[in-house]
Design a protein around this motif. Structure first.
Motif, short mmCIF file in Angstrom:
data_model
loop_
_atom_site.label_atom_id
_atom_site.label_comp_id
_atom_site.label_asym_id
_atom_site.label_seq_id
_atom_site.Cartn_x
_atom_site.Cartn_y
_atom_site.Cartn_z
N PHE A 69 -8.64 -4.98 -1.36
CA PHE A 69 -9.20 -4.96 0.11
C PHE A 69 -10.67 -5.43 0.59
CE2 PHE A 69 -11.68 -2.44 3.43
CZ PHE A 69 -10.68 -2.81 4.49
N GLN A 114 -10.96 -8.65 2.67
CA GLN A 114 -11.08 -7.66 3.93
C GLN A 114 -10.83 -8.55 5.50
OE1 GLN A 114 -15.03 -5.83 3.92
NE2 GLN A 114 -14.40 -4.63 5.55
N PHE A 150 -7.41 -9.46 5.96
CA PHE A 150 -6.56 -8.18 6.41
C PHE A 150 -6.70 -7.74 7.83
CE2 PHE A 150 -6.45 -6.25 1.71
CZ PHE A 150 -5.67 -7.07 1.34
N THR A 189 0.65 -1.25 -0.11
CA THR A 189 0.26 0.10 0.10
C THR A 189 0.97 1.20 -0.07
OG1 THR A 189 -1.61 -1.21 1.25
CG2 THR A 189 -1.80 1.31 1.24
#
Length: 272
Positions: A255, A259, A262, A199
């Motif tokens: 993402f 999700q 993460f 990121t």
């Protein structure tokens, strides 16, 4: 009283989330509205909606080259970082040598440095090494990560020594112990670090802008800036919003797909 406090917390969190989401919602709406509508800043717009802005944005710049260069940069940095932070994290967690704590403290001190402070020294070094305007040159300063070393050191310290001692009794070497025994056990922490690394470098702008001067070497963020400064794109907010979504889209999509994984990775790393 406790229920009221929780409701107030949820209300404030919801208001903050809505406030954060407004610029993104506006960009999303503008990207799907062709032309320059009168109510361009409206969050409750009327149609028509189409993919015309995305088509114009895609045709206005070499996005395939920018995507490829960005993937090479982020992937190359991450692969080398996995090796360096794992080896350094193991050394600080398991090995005993004179001045270890002082060296670790000095290593972490680089977290206090502002990245732009190292811009000129790093650029001078790259120029001397002949790596200016090359992909290895733009990746090189990020091959070592103090944050990654700290994270892996803390993670390795929580793993019982029995695993590596058993592996060494079976004839495993240091490389095998780190990368085939400890690293799989530290997968949640490594996943969290990979998310932060990709990121961060996907959104990196200043360093690639300074190092990469050839159009064929440009990455997405630098390409978007040149695309946005163009006369045609600058007069069309819809095309500009579509171009921005093309840059941020892959990270948003990843993402949404991963999700839960993460969040679980960051929660596990936080507990460590």
């Amino acid at each position: 009283m406790k229920a009221d406090g929780r409701f107030l917390g949820l209300l404030l969190a919801g208001a903050g989330a809505l406030l954060w989401a407004i610029p993104f919602l506006w960009m999303l709406i503008a990207a799907f509205r062709p032309g320059v509508p009168i109510d361009i800043a409206s969050l409750t717009p009327t149609g028509p909606f189409s993919f015309e802005n995305f088509t114009d944005a895609w045709a206005s710049g070499p996005f395939i080259t920018w995507y490829l260069n960005t993937l090479i940069m982020c992937g190359g940095i991450l692969v080398v970082q996995i090796i360096t932070v794992s080896a350094a994290g193991y050394a600080f967690a398991r090995l005993e040598f004179r001045g270890k704590e002082l060296l670790f403290a000095a290593f972490l001190a680089q977290l206090l440095l502002i990245p732009s402070l190292l811009l000129v020294p790093n650029l001078t070094t790259l120029s001397k090494l002949g790596l200016y305007d090359t992909m290895p040159g733009v990746m090189a300063p990020y091959f070592a990560s103090a944050f990654g070393v700290f994270l892996m050191r803390q993670t390795f310290r929580t793993i019982p020594r029995d695993y590596e001692e058993a592996a060494m009794m079976d004839g495993a070497g240091l490389f095998t112990v780190i990368f085939r025994i400890l690293l799989p056990l530290a997968q949640p922490a490594m996943t969290a670090f990979a998310i932060v690394s990709v990121t961060s470098h996907w959104n990196e702008f200043l360093w690639p802008l300074v190092v990469l001067t050839s159009p064929r070497q440009q990455v997405l963020t630098v390409g978007l800036a040149s695309f946005a400064s163009g006369t045609e794109a600058g007069s069309s907010w819809g095309t500009l919003a579509a171009g921005t979504l093309l840059v941020a889209g892959p990270l948003l999509l990843l993402f949404l797909i991963f999700q839960r994984r993460f969040v679980a990775s960051f929660v596990f790393s936080g507990i460590k």
